[in-house]
Design a protein around this motif. Sequence first.
Motif, PDB file in Angstrom:
ATOM      1  N   GLY A 143       0.883  -0.972   0.185  1.00  0.00           N
ATOM      2  CA  GLY A 143      -0.011  -0.156  -0.045  1.00  0.00           C
ATOM      3  C   GLY A 143       0.857   1.100   0.240  1.00  0.00           C
ATOM      4  N   ASP A 144       0.299   2.236   0.282  1.00  0.00           N
ATOM      5  CA  ASP A 144       1.189   3.568  -0.074  1.00  0.00           C
ATOM      6  C   ASP A 144       0.589   4.447   1.133  1.00  0.00           C
ATOM      7  OD1 ASP A 144      -1.450   4.309  -0.702  1.00  0.00           O
ATOM      8  OD2 ASP A 144      -1.058   5.336  -2.711  1.00  0.00           O
ATOM      9  N   ASP A 145       0.109   3.951   2.327  1.00  0.00           N
ATOM     10  CA  ASP A 145      -0.046   4.682   3.562  1.00  0.00           C
ATOM     11  C   ASP A 145       1.002   4.911   4.583  1.00  0.00           C
ATOM     12  OD1 ASP A 145      -0.512   2.200   3.928  1.00  0.00           O
ATOM     13  OD2 ASP A 145      -1.841   2.262   5.456  1.00  0.00           O
ATOM     14  N   GLN A 146       2.185   4.137   4.450  1.00  0.00           N
ATOM     15  CA  GLN A 146       3.184   4.200   5.301  1.00  0.00           C
ATOM     16  C   GLN A 146       4.661   3.982   4.250  1.00  0.00           C
ATOM     17  OE1 GLN A 146       3.420   1.591   8.942  1.00  0.00           O
ATOM     18  NE2 GLN A 146       1.642   0.549   7.996  1.00  0.00           N
ATOM     19  N   PRO A 147       5.888   4.502   5.012  1.00  0.00           N
ATOM     20  CA  PRO A 147       7.024   4.201   4.245  1.00  0.00           C
ATOM     21  C   PRO A 147       7.306   2.641   4.227  1.00  0.00           C
ATOM     22  CG  PRO A 147       7.514   5.253   6.129  1.00  0.00           C
ATOM     23  CD  PRO A 147       5.905   5.371   6.037  1.00  0.00           C
ATOM     24  N   ILE A 148       8.046   2.198   3.346  1.00  0.00           N
ATOM     25  CA  ILE A 148       8.615   0.980   3.203  1.00  0.00           C
ATOM     26  C   ILE A 148       9.862   0.949   3.752  1.00  0.00           C
ATOM     27  CG2 ILE A 148       9.457  -0.930   1.793  1.00  0.00           C
ATOM     28  CD1 ILE A 148       7.552  -0.006  -0.339  1.00  0.00           C
ATOM     29  N   TYR A 149      10.022   0.192   5.058  1.00  0.00           N
ATOM     30  CA  TYR A 149      11.331   0.040   5.690  1.00  0.00           C
ATOM     31  C   TYR A 149      12.050  -0.993   5.312  1.00  0.00           C
ATOM     32  CZ  TYR A 149       9.209   3.325   8.980  1.00  0.00           C
ATOM     33  OH  TYR A 149       8.399   4.362   9.664  1.00  0.00           O
ATOM     34  N   VAL A 150      13.390  -0.528   4.729  1.00  0.00           N
ATOM     35  CA  VAL A 150      14.238  -1.472   3.977  1.00  0.00           C
ATOM     36  C   VAL A 150      15.374  -1.883   4.931  1.00  0.00           C
ATOM     37  CG1 VAL A 150      15.556  -1.796   1.751  1.00  0.00           C
ATOM     38  CG2 VAL A 150      13.720  -0.336   2.049  1.00  0.00           C
ATOM     39  N   VAL A 151      15.401  -3.173   4.851  1.00  0.00           N
ATOM     40  CA  VAL A 151      16.472  -3.819   5.679  1.00  0.00           C
ATOM     41  C   VAL A 151      17.747  -4.869   5.043  1.00  0.00           C
ATOM     42  CG1 VAL A 151      15.109  -5.697   6.778  1.00  0.00           C
ATOM     43  CG2 VAL A 151      16.850  -4.831   8.218  1.00  0.00           C
ATOM     44  N   CYS A 152      18.691  -5.182   5.438  1.00  0.00           N
ATOM     45  CA  CYS A 152      19.945  -5.829   4.898  1.00  0.00           C
ATOM     46  C   CYS A 152      20.545  -6.437   6.341  1.00  0.00           C
ATOM     47  CB  CYS A 152      20.564  -5.295   3.926  1.00  0.00           C
ATOM     48  SG  CYS A 152      21.628  -4.209   4.591  1.00  0.00           S
ATOM     49  N   ARG A 153      21.734  -6.862   6.123  1.00  0.00           N
ATOM     50  CA  ARG A 153      22.645  -7.180   7.415  1.00  0.00           C
ATOM     51  C   ARG A 153      22.708  -6.072   8.253  1.00  0.00           C
ATOM     52  NH1 ARG A 153      28.163  -9.705   8.541  1.00  0.00           N
ATOM     53  NH2 ARG A 153      28.776  -8.385   6.942  1.00  0.00           N
ATOM     54  N   THR A 154      23.428  -5.198   7.669  1.00  0.00           N
ATOM     55  CA  THR A 154      24.027  -4.061   8.662  1.00  0.00           C
ATOM     56  C   THR A 154      23.633  -2.801   7.903  1.00  0.00           C
ATOM     57  OG1 THR A 154      26.104  -4.052   7.358  1.00  0.00           O
ATOM     58  CG2 THR A 154      25.955  -5.506   9.296  1.00  0.00           C
ATOM     59  N   THR A 190      16.932   1.715  -0.590  1.00  0.00           N
ATOM     60  CA  THR A 190      15.974   2.806  -0.209  1.00  0.00           C
ATOM     61  C   THR A 190      16.325   3.925  -1.203  1.00  0.00           C
ATOM     62  OG1 THR A 190      16.279   2.173   2.123  1.00  0.00           O
ATOM     63  CG2 THR A 190      15.575   4.436   1.528  1.00  0.00           C
ATOM     64  N   ALA A 191      17.417   4.334  -1.678  1.00  0.00           N
ATOM     65  CA  ALA A 191      17.815   5.373  -2.717  1.00  0.00           C
ATOM     66  C   ALA A 191      16.949   4.808  -3.908  1.00  0.00           C
ATOM     67  CB  ALA A 191      19.026   5.506  -2.740  1.00  0.00           C
ATOM     68  N   PHE A 192      17.247   3.753  -4.396  1.00  0.00           N
ATOM     69  CA  PHE A 192      16.601   3.134  -5.635  1.00  0.00           C
ATOM     70  C   PHE A 192      15.079   3.262  -5.557  1.00  0.00           C
ATOM     71  CE2 PHE A 192      14.693  -0.079  -8.053  1.00  0.00           C
ATOM     72  CZ  PHE A 192      15.283   0.236  -9.454  1.00  0.00           C
ATOM     73  N   LEU A 193      14.659   2.710  -4.481  1.00  0.00           N
ATOM     74  CA  LEU A 193      13.204   3.209  -4.333  1.00  0.00           C
ATOM     75  C   LEU A 193      12.664   4.489  -4.412  1.00  0.00           C
ATOM     76  CD1 LEU A 193      12.440   0.288  -1.875  1.00  0.00           C
ATOM     77  CD2 LEU A 193      11.723   0.276  -4.159  1.00  0.00           C
ATOM     78  N   ASN A 194      13.271   5.383  -3.630  1.00  0.00           N
ATOM     79  CA  ASN A 194      12.889   6.684  -3.483  1.00  0.00           C
ATOM     80  C   ASN A 194      12.852   7.305  -4.888  1.00  0.00           C
ATOM     81  OD1 ASN A 194      11.824   6.550  -0.960  1.00  0.00           O
ATOM     82  ND2 ASN A 194      13.832   7.080  -0.078  1.00  0.00           N
ATOM     83  N   ALA A 195      14.023   6.950  -5.591  1.00  0.00           N
ATOM     84  CA  ALA A 195      14.215   7.502  -6.850  1.00  0.00           C
ATOM     85  C   ALA A 195      13.009   7.024  -8.079  1.00  0.00           C
ATOM     86  CB  ALA A 195      15.428   7.146  -7.478  1.00  0.00           C
ATOM     87  N   ASN A 196      12.342   6.048  -7.729  1.00  0.00           N
ATOM     88  CA  ASN A 196      11.388   5.318  -8.448  1.00  0.00           C
ATOM     89  C   ASN A 196       9.846   5.463  -7.860  1.00  0.00           C
ATOM     90  OD1 ASN A 196      12.627   3.886 -11.036  1.00  0.00           O
ATOM     91  ND2 ASN A 196      14.165   3.578  -9.368  1.00  0.00           N
ATOM     92  N   PHE A 219       8.651   5.620  -4.864  1.00  0.00           N
ATOM     93  CA  PHE A 219       8.166   5.022  -3.493  1.00  0.00           C
ATOM     94  C   PHE A 219       8.573   5.853  -2.389  1.00  0.00           C
ATOM     95  CE2 PHE A 219       8.214   1.347  -6.435  1.00  0.00           C
ATOM     96  CZ  PHE A 219       7.334   0.769  -5.995  1.00  0.00           C
ATOM     97  N   GLU A 220       8.046   5.583  -1.255  1.00  0.00           N
ATOM     98  CA  GLU A 220       8.398   6.326  -0.011  1.00  0.00           C
ATOM     99  C   GLU A 220       9.262   5.298   0.743  1.00  0.00           C
ATOM    100  OE1 GLU A 220       6.836   8.689   3.736  1.00  0.00           O
ATOM    101  OE2 GLU A 220       5.656   8.092   2.337  1.00  0.00           O
ATOM    102  N   ALA A 221      10.363   5.384   0.922  1.00  0.00           N
ATOM    103  CA  ALA A 221      10.992   4.056   1.522  1.00  0.00           C
ATOM    104  C   ALA A 221      12.119   4.740   2.604  1.00  0.00           C
ATOM    105  CB  ALA A 221      12.070   3.214   0.538  1.00  0.00           C
ATOM    106  N   CYS A 222      12.437   3.796   3.591  1.00  0.00           N
ATOM    107  CA  CYS A 222      13.564   4.341   4.533  1.00  0.00           C
ATOM    108  C   CYS A 222      14.407   3.152   5.084  1.00  0.00           C
ATOM    109  CB  CYS A 222      12.545   4.864   5.904  1.00  0.00           C
ATOM    110  SG  CYS A 222      13.353   5.503   7.310  1.00  0.00           S
ATOM    111  N   ASN A 223      15.446   3.727   5.175  1.00  0.00           N
ATOM    112  CA  ASN A 223      16.635   2.320   5.362  1.00  0.00           C
ATOM    113  C   ASN A 223      16.811   2.321   6.949  1.00  0.00           C
ATOM    114  OD1 ASN A 223      19.017   0.928   4.934  1.00  0.00           O
ATOM    115  ND2 ASN A 223      20.324   2.730   5.807  1.00  0.00           N
ATOM    116  N   VAL A 224      16.890   1.002   7.260  1.00  0.00           N
ATOM    117  CA  VAL A 224      17.008   0.510   8.681  1.00  0.00           C
ATOM    118  C   VAL A 224      18.489   0.565   8.921  1.00  0.00           C
ATOM    119  CG1 VAL A 224      16.422  -1.132  10.492  1.00  0.00           C
ATOM    120  CG2 VAL A 224      14.593  -0.503   8.508  1.00  0.00           C
TER     121      VAL A 224
END
Length: 115
Positions: A57-68, A76-82, A84-89
């Motif tokens: 959905g689009d009511d909240q940012p997508i939080y993005v996680v990897c190992r560290t 996150t940078a890629f999604l925001n440039a395309n 989406f509203e994304a936030c790095n964890v």
Amino acid sequence: MFAEDVPTTRVADLPDGEFPLLDVREDDEWRAGHAPTARHIPLRDLPARMAELAEFGDDQPIYVVCRTGGRSEQATAFLNANGFEACNVAGGMKSWLTEGRPVVAEDPNVEPTVL
């Protein structure tokens, strides 16, 4: 160090309850241990699988996680440039585990861990 233009949050500052969480680690890392409600799309597959993110959905940012936090920063940078509203964890799944957040393994007979 994270780029200034990439929204970033700490695990401790994540919202309570369920929220859109995208895990961009590799398959072996995912199988070893991941957040129970996360969606898994490895970073290399993200451009071809972005349509799958509509389920969040689009009511909240997508939080993005990897190992560290490095791969998730790129995602996150890629999604925001395309559009989406994304936030790095920051600190990734290592911090997730340290903060005492739940982790599950794909094999229920294996103790979950973060690779």
